[in-house]
Design a protein around this motif. Structure first.
Motif, PDB file in Angstrom:
ATOM      1  N   GLN A  83    -106.403 -27.514  10.044  1.00 42.59           N
ATOM      2  CA  GLN A  83    -106.657 -28.409  11.167  1.00 42.59           C
ATOM      3  C   GLN A  83    -107.980 -29.135  10.928  1.00 42.59           C
ATOM      4  OE1 GLN A  83    -106.882 -25.848  14.575  1.00 42.59           O
ATOM      5  NE2 GLN A  83    -108.251 -24.422  13.552  1.00 42.59           N
ATOM      6  N   PRO A  84    -108.232 -30.193  11.683  1.00 45.96           N
ATOM      7  CA  PRO A  84    -109.465 -30.962  11.434  1.00 45.96           C
ATOM      8  C   PRO A  84    -110.712 -30.088  11.550  1.00 45.96           C
ATOM      9  CG  PRO A  84    -108.023 -32.146  12.921  1.00 45.96           C
ATOM     10  CD  PRO A  84    -107.422 -30.804  12.729  1.00 45.96           C
ATOM     11  N   GLY A 124    -109.168 -41.819   5.866  1.00 46.96           N
ATOM     12  CA  GLY A 124    -108.927 -40.883   6.963  1.00 46.96           C
ATOM     13  C   GLY A 124    -107.527 -40.305   6.880  1.00 46.96           C
ATOM     14  N   LEU A 125    -106.536 -41.180   6.655  1.00 46.08           N
ATOM     15  CA  LEU A 125    -105.155 -40.713   6.557  1.00 46.08           C
ATOM     16  C   LEU A 125    -104.973 -39.812   5.348  1.00 46.08           C
ATOM     17  CD1 LEU A 125    -103.242 -43.964   7.524  1.00 46.08           C
ATOM     18  CD2 LEU A 125    -103.278 -41.801   8.784  1.00 46.08           C
ATOM     19  N   PHE A 126    -105.631 -40.195   4.246  1.00 47.92           N
ATOM     20  CA  PHE A 126    -105.533 -39.366   3.040  1.00 47.92           C
ATOM     21  C   PHE A 126    -106.122 -37.979   3.297  1.00 47.92           C
ATOM     22  CE2 PHE A 126    -107.509 -37.607  -0.753  1.00 47.92           C
ATOM     23  CZ  PHE A 126    -106.417 -37.536  -1.598  1.00 47.92           C
ATOM     24  N   GLY A 127    -107.274 -37.969   3.974  1.00 52.69           N
ATOM     25  CA  GLY A 127    -107.917 -36.687   4.282  1.00 52.69           C
ATOM     26  C   GLY A 127    -107.006 -35.808   5.121  1.00 52.69           C
ATOM     27  N   LEU A 128    -106.340 -36.437   6.110  1.00 59.18           N
ATOM     28  CA  LEU A 128    -105.416 -35.693   6.958  1.00 59.18           C
ATOM     29  C   LEU A 128    -104.264 -35.134   6.137  1.00 59.18           C
ATOM     30  CD1 LEU A 128    -104.439 -34.953   9.864  1.00 59.18           C
ATOM     31  CD2 LEU A 128    -103.248 -37.149   9.906  1.00 59.18           C
ATOM     32  N   THR A 181    -109.881 -36.277  10.782  1.00 57.80           N
ATOM     33  CA  THR A 181    -110.181 -35.149   9.900  1.00 57.80           C
ATOM     34  C   THR A 181    -111.221 -34.187  10.451  1.00 57.80           C
ATOM     35  OG1 THR A 181    -111.761 -36.560   8.769  1.00 57.80           O
ATOM     36  CG2 THR A 181    -109.596 -36.347   7.754  1.00 57.80           C
ATOM     37  N   GLY A 182    -111.814 -34.466  11.617  1.00 57.67           N
ATOM     38  CA  GLY A 182    -112.756 -33.459  12.097  1.00 57.67           C
ATOM     39  C   GLY A 182    -113.621 -33.831  13.286  1.00 57.67           C
TER      40      GLY A 182
END
Lengths: 252, 299
Positions: free
Chosen positions: B147-148, B119-123, B228-229
């Motif tokens: 943005q997500p 999740g952090l990587f995706g952000l 992320t979304g």
């Protein structure tokens, strides 16, 4: 003597450090059946597989010397191995149909050669299956899976599949070793018929088979070609003591 | 001695039977509690309606829709990419080459990374780097992709499920017999033609299994989509890749922790959990059916 189709010159092959073939030089004539015999591990299958470069697939294989098919060195860098294998077909020890219908198995080679026209493919499939003496048995179920055929039928279908590519040479690696006597007889009959149009090289464990189907016989032992000549002579009055001992069953 | 042995043996059998029973009991209790709590709320309307009254009432349709959309986009990204990687590893790379070993090490590591890290990587990667970069280059800095949204969430989830796909496709490819590859090559097929016409069709059920396993994992994971979304509440369904979305797992989480009245929404939480369970169960069932059909066809 017919014309020479395949020539090897000092062909030596290593698996890693181990020498599997030691300087093999021989001439294989056109449109005859040449049999390779010898005890397990003598290099006869390995030698067969150098003739269409199937050994390329095995890592750590090193080859020196030459193999000439129609006077062209097939290990030359210019040679397209795909074209070579179309010209030099191969039938394997274990029948290896694809998990497809009988029709699609035989049409496989023509299809990769870009033939897609249905009528043309049907024609090739029919002729190939007829040449392999299996048309009558399968003509009503061409769309059934090839896996459902018996072992002997599968093997003849695999031969038909090889014929569909219109090769000039057919290499057979113990094609009948897994079959019952009736299926074996059918394959031998087929070989007899095929040699009218194709150059055939066959590896076999079965010496009666070599004596029955071949015109020439080569005896291999420990990676060396011990003796090569007319089948009749090899089986009656061989020059080398080793050959005689093997043929009379004194070792092997 | 024999008596003592038989007592030890009996104890051992008892212990193993008890452990096995315990697992079944846990599953049964879990199902009973969930179904009991959710059955009063579960209805066709619950599945097809939007949440109402600050999510105290109504249905969960947007969350179902969002979850399905998420796993679809995720599969579109993860399955081809994973399959191609598996083909490279099995067919082209030498088993002991540095390249293959590095990829294998990376895949193994990826499989053990905690999902919140994804999740952090995706952000950091998709939203802040790729998304903001796209906005700067194509939209002159106007905020759209930075943005997500469902695209970044799906891609993040795809990274998480990639090892699952790679491993199952690799296994399937290895089951295609060498004899068949040789037959194809001996007929004058190139390596690529052999892969395309023999190896991949022979691995269909493995690719299918990998996909379904990835999908059921992706349907249940929440951590990778937190940043992320996934959205708390949306009045409309996502219509573009740059929209946010609602998600079943995330919905359960917020209903249980962020709701104005947690006790009042308890039936909704149970019913949502039921839906999520049914969804993954149906997915797995489909996988089993497809696989057995493929196997029968192959025979």
């Amino acid at each position: 003597m017919k014309e020479v189709k395949i020539k090897t010159r000092n062909l030596t092959l290593f698996y890693g450090e181990k020498m599997a073939l030691n300087s093999i030089t021989m001439d294989i004539p056109e449109k005859e059946v040449t049999a390779f015999i010898g005890p397990s591990g003598c290099g006869k299958s390995t030698f067969l597989r150098t003739l269409n470069r199937m050994n390329d697939l095995i890592p750590n294989v090193r080859i020196t010397g030459e193999v000439l098919v129609d006077s062209l060195n097939i290990y030359d860098k210019q040679i397209d191995v795909v074209n070579l294998r179309k010209k030099v077909g191969m039938v394997f020890q274990k029948s290896n149909p694809f998990a497809k219908s009988i029709f699609e198995n035989v049409a496989y080679g023509p299809r990769i050669n870009g033939i897609n026209q249905k009528s043309k493919l049907e024609e090739i499939v029919e002729t190939s299956l007829k040449k392999a003496f299996i048309w009558e048995e399968v003509k009503d179920r061409l769309n059934n899976s090839a896996m459902a055929l018996s072992g002997g039928q599968q093997q003849r279908m695999c031969i038909a599949r090889t014929l569909a590519v219109e090769p000039e040479i057919i290499l057979m690696d113990e094609p009948a070793s897994a079959l019952d006597p009736i299926s074996t007889a059918k394959i031998e009959e087929l070989i007899f018929e095929l040699k009218k149009s194709y150059t055939i090289v066959i590896v076999t464990h079965n010496m009666q088979q070599a004596a029955r189907v071949s015109d020439l016989t080569a005896f291999f032992y420990l990676g060396e070609l011990i003796e090569f000549g007319k089948t009749k002579k090899i089986f009656t009055t061989p020059d080398k003591k080793h050959t005689e001992e093997y043929i009379t069953g004194r070792f092997g | 001695m024999s008596k003592q042995k038989s007592i030890t043996g009996g104890l051992f059998i008892g212990a193993t039977a008890f452990s096995a029973f315990l697992i079944i009991a846990v599953i049964i209790i879990l199902l009973v509690v969930i179904i009991n709590g959710g059955k009063g709320t579960f209805s066709w309307e619950f599945l097809t309606a939007f949440p109402e009254d600050g999510m105290m009432k109504g249905g969960i349709f947007p969350a179902i829709y969002g979850t399905v959309l998420l796993v679809l986009i995720m599969s579109v990204a993860a399955v081809p990419f994973g399959t191609i990687t598996a083909i490279y590893l099995t067919e082209y790379a030498h088993e002991k080459s540095i390249m293959a070993q590095t990829i294998r090490f990376a895949v193994r590591t990826l499989a053990t990374v905690p999902s919140i890290i994804f999740g952090l990587f995706g952000l950091g990667f998709f939203i802040k780097f790729v998304g903001t970069g796209m906005d700067d280059v194509f939209l002159g800095g106007q905020l759209k992709w930075g943005q997500p949204n469902i695209l970044w969430a799906s891609l993040t989830m795809a990274l998480l499920t990639l090892p699952v796909v790679i491993v199952s496709v690799e296994e399937a490819i290895r089951t295609v017999p060498r004899e068949m590859r040789e037959a194809s090559l001996a007929l004058g097929a190139t390596k690529w033609e052999t892969i395309k016409r023999i190896v991949l069709p022979g691995s269909r059920s493995g690719i299918m299994t990998g996909t379904i396993l990835a999908v059921s994992r992706g349907a249940g994971e929440v951590a990778p989509i937190l940043f992320t979304g996934a959205a708390y509440y949306l009045a409309t369904l996502p219509t573009s890749l740059s929209d946010q979305f609602m998600n079943l797992g995330y919905h359960i989480y917020i209903m249980a922790t962020q709701s104005a009245n947690v006790d009042q929404t308890l039936p909704i939480q149970f019913a949502t959990t039921m839906v999520l369970l049914m969804l993954t169960f149906l997915l797995n069932l489909t996988a089993v059916i497809i696989r057995s059909r493929l196997r029968r066809k192959a025979k």
